[in-house]
Design a protein around this motif. Structure first.
Motif, mmCIF file in Angstrom:
data_model
loop_
_atom_site.group_PDB
_atom_site.id
_atom_site.type_symbol
_atom_site.label_atom_id
_atom_site.label_comp_id
_atom_site.label_asym_id
_atom_site.label_seq_id
_atom_site.Cartn_x
_atom_site.Cartn_y
_atom_site.Cartn_z
ATOM 1 N N THR A 66 9.370 23.258 25.594
ATOM 2 C CA THR A 66 8.653 22.469 26.607
ATOM 3 C C THR A 66 8.680 20.971 26.315
ATOM 4 O OG1 THR A 66 6.571 22.846 25.420
ATOM 5 C CG2 THR A 66 7.113 24.376 27.206
ATOM 6 N N ALA A 67 9.035 20.594 25.100
ATOM 7 C CA ALA A 67 9.063 19.168 24.760
ATOM 8 C C ALA A 67 10.153 18.431 25.527
ATOM 9 C CB ALA A 67 9.281 18.989 23.259
ATOM 10 N N ILE A 68 11.202 19.145 25.963
ATOM 11 C CA ILE A 68 12.327 18.485 26.625
ATOM 12 C C ILE A 68 11.873 17.773 27.892
ATOM 13 C CG2 ILE A 68 14.531 18.852 27.809
ATOM 14 C CD1 ILE A 68 15.045 21.181 25.887
ATOM 15 N N LEU A 69 11.190 18.481 28.767
ATOM 16 C CA LEU A 69 10.757 17.858 30.019
ATOM 17 C C LEU A 69 9.540 16.977 29.819
ATOM 18 C CD1 LEU A 69 11.427 20.620 32.694
ATOM 19 C CD2 LEU A 69 12.824 18.657 32.035
ATOM 20 N N ALA A 70 8.757 17.245 28.772
ATOM 21 C CA ALA A 70 7.636 16.350 28.465
ATOM 22 C C ALA A 70 8.177 14.961 28.106
ATOM 23 C CB ALA A 70 6.806 16.915 27.320
ATOM 24 N N VAL A 71 9.244 14.922 27.344
ATOM 25 C CA VAL A 71 9.877 13.645 26.994
ATOM 26 C C VAL A 71 10.429 12.980 28.249
ATOM 27 C CG1 VAL A 71 11.861 12.617 25.805
ATOM 28 C CG2 VAL A 71 10.409 14.274 24.620
ATOM 29 N N HIS A 72 11.035 13.779 29.128
ATOM 30 C CA HIS A 72 11.601 13.239 30.374
ATOM 31 C C HIS A 72 10.515 12.581 31.229
ATOM 32 C CE1 HIS A 72 13.644 12.958 34.207
ATOM 33 N NE2 HIS A 72 12.814 13.828 34.744
ATOM 34 N N LEU A 73 9.396 13.260 31.428
ATOM 35 C CA LEU A 73 8.331 12.701 32.256
ATOM 36 C C LEU A 73 7.687 11.489 31.585
ATOM 37 C CD1 LEU A 73 6.705 15.964 33.662
ATOM 38 C CD2 LEU A 73 8.182 14.336 34.851
ATOM 39 N N ASP A 74 7.629 11.493 30.266
ATOM 40 C CA ASP A 74 7.107 10.327 29.557
ATOM 41 C C ASP A 74 8.019 9.115 29.779
ATOM 42 O OD1 ASP A 74 5.188 9.157 27.569
ATOM 43 O OD2 ASP A 74 7.028 8.915 26.411
ATOM 44 N N ARG A 75 9.337 9.361 29.780
ATOM 45 C CA ARG A 75 10.276 8.271 30.072
ATOM 46 C C ARG A 75 10.023 7.702 31.460
ATOM 47 N NH1 ARG A 75 15.057 11.619 28.402
ATOM 48 N NH2 ARG A 75 15.517 11.143 26.229
ATOM 49 N N MET A 76 9.833 8.594 32.435
ATOM 50 C CA MET A 76 9.597 8.126 33.807
ATOM 51 C C MET A 76 8.325 7.284 33.873
ATOM 52 S SD MET A 76 12.145 9.219 35.610
ATOM 53 C CE MET A 76 13.108 8.959 34.118
ATOM 54 N N GLU A 77 7.285 7.734 33.185
ATOM 55 C CA GLU A 77 6.022 6.986 33.208
ATOM 56 C C GLU A 77 6.202 5.593 32.598
ATOM 57 O OE1 GLU A 77 1.602 7.463 31.259
ATOM 58 O OE2 GLU A 77 2.491 9.223 32.233
ATOM 59 N N LYS A 78 6.933 5.511 31.507
ATOM 60 C CA LYS A 78 7.167 4.210 30.873
ATOM 61 C C LYS A 78 7.988 3.290 31.781
ATOM 62 C CE LYS A 78 6.719 5.257 25.945
ATOM 63 N NZ LYS A 78 5.879 6.432 26.085
ATOM 64 N N LEU A 79 8.936 3.862 32.531
ATOM 65 C CA LEU A 79 9.710 3.049 33.467
ATOM 66 C C LEU A 79 8.830 2.533 34.604
ATOM 67 C CD1 LEU A 79 13.148 4.884 33.791
ATOM 68 C CD2 LEU A 79 12.714 2.611 32.856
ATOM 69 N N PHE A 80 7.926 3.382 35.117
ATOM 70 C CA PHE A 80 6.999 2.935 36.156
ATOM 71 C C PHE A 80 6.140 1.785 35.626
ATOM 72 C CE2 PHE A 80 7.113 7.457 38.020
ATOM 73 C CZ PHE A 80 8.057 7.103 38.953
ATOM 74 N N GLU A 81 5.653 1.945 34.405
ATOM 75 C CA GLU A 81 4.805 0.900 33.828
ATOM 76 C C GLU A 81 5.590 -0.411 33.680
ATOM 77 O OE1 GLU A 81 1.980 0.027 29.920
ATOM 78 O OE2 GLU A 81 2.753 2.067 30.303
ATOM 79 N N TYR A 82 6.831 -0.309 33.243
ATOM 80 C CA TYR A 82 7.682 -1.499 33.100
ATOM 81 C C TYR A 82 7.866 -2.190 34.452
ATOM 82 C CZ TYR A 82 12.009 -4.195 32.753
ATOM 83 O OH TYR A 82 12.953 -5.197 32.836
ATOM 84 N N ILE A 83 8.171 -1.413 35.491
ATOM 85 C CA ILE A 83 8.389 -1.975 36.830
ATOM 86 C C ILE A 83 7.132 -2.666 37.337
ATOM 87 C CG2 ILE A 83 8.798 -1.383 39.250
ATOM 88 C CD1 ILE A 83 10.629 0.896 38.194
ATOM 89 N N ILE A 84 5.982 -2.036 37.136
ATOM 90 C CA ILE A 84 4.720 -2.609 37.619
ATOM 91 C C ILE A 84 4.402 -3.901 36.869
ATOM 92 C CG2 ILE A 84 2.234 -2.220 37.807
ATOM 93 C CD1 ILE A 84 3.010 0.834 38.108
ATOM 94 N N ARG A 85 4.609 -3.909 35.562
ATOM 95 C CA ARG A 85 4.365 -5.139 34.784
ATOM 96 C C ARG A 85 5.275 -6.271 35.278
ATOM 97 N NH1 ARG A 85 1.007 -4.545 30.606
ATOM 98 N NH2 ARG A 85 0.689 -2.426 29.780
ATOM 99 N N GLN A 86 6.537 -5.926 35.561
ATOM 100 C CA GLN A 86 7.460 -6.942 36.081
ATOM 101 C C GLN A 86 6.977 -7.465 37.427
ATOM 102 O OE1 GLN A 86 9.218 -7.527 33.138
ATOM 103 N NE2 GLN A 86 10.972 -7.864 34.460
ATOM 104 N N GLY A 87 6.444 -6.573 38.258
ATOM 105 C CA GLY A 87 5.922 -6.998 39.553
ATOM 106 C C GLY A 87 4.730 -7.920 39.421
ATOM 107 N N ILE A 88 3.853 -7.631 38.461
ATOM 108 C CA ILE A 88 2.684 -8.493 38.231
ATOM 109 C C ILE A 88 3.142 -9.872 37.758
ATOM 110 C CG2 ILE A 88 0.661 -8.811 36.755
ATOM 111 C CD1 ILE A 88 0.323 -5.738 36.818
ATOM 112 N N GLU A 89 4.090 -9.897 36.821
ATOM 113 C CA GLU A 89 4.585 -11.173 36.296
ATOM 114 C C GLU A 89 5.272 -12.001 37.380
ATOM 115 O OE1 GLU A 89 7.056 -10.274 32.953
ATOM 116 O OE2 GLU A 89 5.424 -9.371 31.803
ATOM 117 N N ALA A 90 5.886 -11.316 38.349
ATOM 118 C CA ALA A 90 6.565 -12.029 39.440
ATOM 119 C C ALA A 90 5.600 -12.423 40.551
ATOM 120 C CB ALA A 90 7.683 -11.157 40.009
#
Length: 216
Positions: A128-152
């Motif tokens: 089960t760790a395989i998809l847990a890692v995948h979803l964690d990656r997606m969450e980190k990408l969302f956070e990165y995108i949102i931070r970039q949007g705030i900075e812009a």
């Protein structure tokens, strides 16, 4: 009197990593051709031209091979998402395109590469760790995108970590390869549902964000 021939140079030996990569390539090809349930370690070894004992030196069991292939498959999804996250466009539009691209990738594999899809599901249930890692990656990408949007200056009032977590939960059925069958079985118009959910969720999570309709 003829001079003795120089000894033939031995071909360079493949490294352990190169052998592992070759094993995974051959196993993946066979999984696609006949299915992972009809493939044994002996079958993989025979196609590689090596003994099963030698194969076990690199992978202790078929499940280890399936896990490695599954990790690589979900990494392909992450690479697609990462490329979109780096694009120069408003945060909300990037999120829309990311979700749409990942969903369509999962859907295409479900319909066009079913044996590989089935292997991924089986491997992710056993590990089960395989998809847990995948979803964690997606969450980190969302956070990165949102931070970039705030900075812009395009996103206001959003907590990046909380908004990313909410996005991941709201759209997990479109992001998780293990949920695609459920998604399509009960919602054949999943693209439409995704767009409708985006119109509701994004303005709530990303105040003042510029939104638009995902491309067809």
């Amino acid at each position: 009197m003829t001079s003795p021939r120089p000894p033939r140079a031995k071909p360079p030996r493949a490294s352990a990593n190169e052998i592992r990569v070759r094993i995974l390539q051959v196993a993946e090809e066979r999984f696609r051709r006949v299915g992972h349930l009809k493939t044994s370690m002996a079958d993989i070894a025979a196609e590689l031209g090596m003994s099963p004992a030698n194969l076990y030196r690199f992978f202790p069991a078929r499940q280890a091979i399936s896990d490695a292939i599954c990790h690589r498959a979900v990494k392909e999804i992450a690479d697609i998402a990462f490329a979109i996250a780096l694009m120069d466009m408003p945060a909300a539009l990037k999120i829309e395109r990311l979700l749409t691209a990942v969903h369509r990738y999962n859907r295409a594999r479900f319909f066009n590469d079913r044996r590989m899809h089935d292997m991924i599901i089986a491997a992710s249930r056993a590990n089960t760790a395989i998809l847990a890692v995948h979803l964690d990656r997606m969450e980190k990408l969302f956070e990165y995108i949102i931070r970039q949007g705030i900075e812009a200056g395009k996103v206001e009032g959003a907590c990046p970590a909380q908004a990313a977590r909410a996005l991941n939960g709201s759209f997990a059925i479109f992001l998780d390869p293990a949920l695609i069958e459920h998604c399509l079985r009960y919602d054949p118009d999943s693209d439409v549902t995704l767009r409708e959910r985006l119109r509701i969720v994004l303005p709530a999570l990303l105040p003042a964000a510029l939104t638009s309709t995902p491309p067809p």
